[in-house]
Design a protein around this motif. Structure first.
Motif, mmCIF file in Angstrom:
data_model
loop_
_atom_site.group_PDB
_atom_site.id
_atom_site.type_symbol
_atom_site.label_atom_id
_atom_site.label_comp_id
_atom_site.label_asym_id
_atom_site.label_seq_id
_atom_site.Cartn_x
_atom_site.Cartn_y
_atom_site.Cartn_z
ATOM 1 N N LEU A 311 -3.503 -2.061 -7.747
ATOM 2 C CA LEU A 311 -4.517 -3.093 -7.963
ATOM 3 C C LEU A 311 -3.924 -4.488 -7.826
ATOM 4 O O LEU A 311 -4.510 -5.368 -7.168
ATOM 5 N N ALA A 312 -2.754 -4.711 -8.440
ATOM 6 C CA ALA A 312 -2.104 -6.020 -8.343
ATOM 7 C C ALA A 312 -1.729 -6.340 -6.897
ATOM 8 O O ALA A 312 -1.848 -7.486 -6.455
ATOM 9 N N ASN A 313 -1.299 -5.318 -6.147
ATOM 10 C CA ASN A 313 -0.927 -5.536 -4.756
ATOM 11 C C ASN A 313 -2.150 -5.890 -3.910
ATOM 12 O O ASN A 313 -2.076 -6.754 -3.025
ATOM 13 N N LEU A 314 -3.288 -5.242 -4.176
ATOM 14 C CA LEU A 314 -4.518 -5.547 -3.431
ATOM 15 C C LEU A 314 -4.982 -6.974 -3.693
ATOM 16 O O LEU A 314 -5.431 -7.676 -2.777
ATOM 17 N N ARG A 317 -2.615 -9.389 -1.954
ATOM 18 C CA ARG A 317 -2.721 -9.366 -0.492
ATOM 19 C C ARG A 317 -3.647 -10.465 0.012
ATOM 20 O O ARG A 317 -3.510 -10.952 1.135
ATOM 21 N N ARG A 318 -4.600 -10.886 -0.812
ATOM 22 C CA ARG A 318 -5.513 -11.958 -0.423
ATOM 23 C C ARG A 318 -4.791 -13.286 -0.261
ATOM 24 O O ARG A 318 -5.270 -14.181 0.436
ATOM 25 N N GLY A 320 -1.823 -13.419 1.022
ATOM 26 C CA GLY A 320 -0.904 -13.250 2.150
ATOM 27 C C GLY A 320 0.462 -12.771 1.751
ATOM 28 O O GLY A 320 1.359 -12.668 2.600
ATOM 29 N N ASN A 321 0.673 -12.449 0.465
ATOM 30 C CA ASN A 321 1.966 -11.967 -0.019
ATOM 31 C C ASN A 321 1.733 -10.688 -0.812
ATOM 32 O O ASN A 321 1.030 -10.704 -1.819
ATOM 33 N N SER A 322 2.316 -9.599 -0.351
ATOM 34 C CA SER A 322 2.142 -8.325 -1.032
ATOM 35 C C SER A 322 3.325 -7.424 -0.719
ATOM 36 O O SER A 322 4.125 -7.706 0.179
ATOM 37 N N LEU A 323 3.453 -6.339 -1.497
ATOM 38 C CA LEU A 323 4.537 -5.391 -1.277
ATOM 39 C C LEU A 323 4.286 -4.532 -0.041
ATOM 40 O O LEU A 323 5.212 -4.123 0.642
ATOM 41 N N TRP A 324 3.035 -4.209 0.209
ATOM 42 C CA TRP A 324 2.693 -3.422 1.390
ATOM 43 C C TRP A 324 1.294 -3.799 1.882
ATOM 44 O O TRP A 324 0.556 -4.441 1.203
#
Length: 324
Positions: A311-314, A317-318, A320-324
């Motif tokens: 959830l935190a990654n999703l 992602r908005r 532009g920075n995420s683990l995957w």
């Protein structure tokens, strides 16, 4: 003419492919054998110690008997999960876990960033290295030593904290800090902050060192103060690192701690505020040889942690920075 165009296009498309894509995986492996030999031991370590033991989660669905093993133990389904969820202390344990983790995120997570920003502005290298050494040192001390320091400082007889508070007139008699629940959360967060702030700032200092110095020079020419340079240049430049670490912190929300809480919160009078998932598993599951029950709680925690991480990654992602 059309055939010539098609042939030319096909030739260009094939020639535009990078050489690495034309080679087979096996060829690329042997071509990079020296690099692969560096990676393979790490992959084997993760596979042996992280993936193979995952077979043990099946114990959470069994009435595990150590003498007959997993193959001979009786399957009981979700009974252990039901027992845990209906435990009278379930909500108290979850509250302690979330509150302590939340306080650590709220207070301890931004502290290394602030320390790194402050150290980056220090021009005297001798003073800067001295501060770095002092703040790094607690990280290399075991929790047994750190807990011993904390108990000595907070002791009612000759404890430095009580002596100081009496000298300045804040209290008339010593306070039993490690015997009163209302002080425990503040103590555990403060001790964790002291132990981790210096070492955690290393990553942020390295990220700040990679920021283009010309941007600071241009900002200074435009009349930007140091605070504006930090706000407009430094923080946006290291924001990807901050977001990645914040995602990992959210994923560890149910990992409130173990050694620090077990050592500093060992007093039964503090159990109402110190008992978290990990200490509860150790005290009820491991100490009483209820291995299946402990496994079920650990599996519950792992599933929730994966969900929070995703959830935190999703959300990240908005940006532009995420683990995957």
């Amino acid at each position: 003419m059309n055939r010539l165009k098609t042939s030319t296009t096909t030739t260009l498309n094939h020639s535009s492919l990078p050489p690495m894509q034309k080679q087979s995986i096996l060829k690329r492996f042997f071509k990079q054998w020296d690099l692969q030999m560096m990676v393979i031991p790490g992959l084997l370590f993760i596979f042996i110690f992280n993936y193979i033991p995952m077979y043990g989660v099946l114990m959470g669905f069994q009435d595990y008997n150590i003498f007959v093993g997993m193959r001979g133990s009786q399957w009981i389904g979700f009974e252990h999960f039901h027992t845990f969820f209906t435990d009278p202390r379930f909500w108290e344990i979850m509250r302690n876990t979330i509150v302590i983790s939340g306080l650590k995120i709220l207070i301890i997570f931004p502290a290394p960033i602030i320390l790194a920003l402050m150290l980056n502005e220090v021009k005297n290298m001798m003073f800067k290295r001295t501060i770095q050494t002092i703040t790094y040192l607690p990280h290399f001390l075991s929790w047994v030593i750190v807990a011993g320091f904390g108990m000595s400082m907070l002791a009612t007889d000759n404890g430095s904290v009580n002596i100081l508070l009496e000298k300045v007139g804040f209290i008339d008699e010593p306070i039993r800090f490690l015997g009163l629940p209302e002080y425990f959360w503040g103590i555990i967060v403060s001790v964790n902050l002291w132990k981790s702030i210096g070492f955690a700032s290393i990553v942020y200092l390295a990220a700040i060192a990679g920021v283009d110095q010309q941007m600071y020079e241009a900002a200074a020419l435009d009349g930007a103060s140091k605070f504006k340079q930090i706000y407009l240049i430094t923080l946006p430049s290291i924001m990807p690192i901050i977001i990645i670490f914040f995602i990992l912190e959210i994923g560890n929300l149910l990992n409130a701690g173990f050694e620090d809480l077990l050592l500093l919160g060992n007093n039964p009078a503090l159990r109402s505020v110190s008992d978290v998932l990990d200490t509860y598993v150790y005290r009820v599951g491991i100490s009483n040889s209820l291995y299946s029950y402990a496994t079920a709680i650990g599996l519950f925690k792992a599933v929730i942690s994966v969900g929070l991480l995703t959830l935190a990654n999703l959300i990240a992602r908005r940006t532009g920075n995420s683990l995957w």
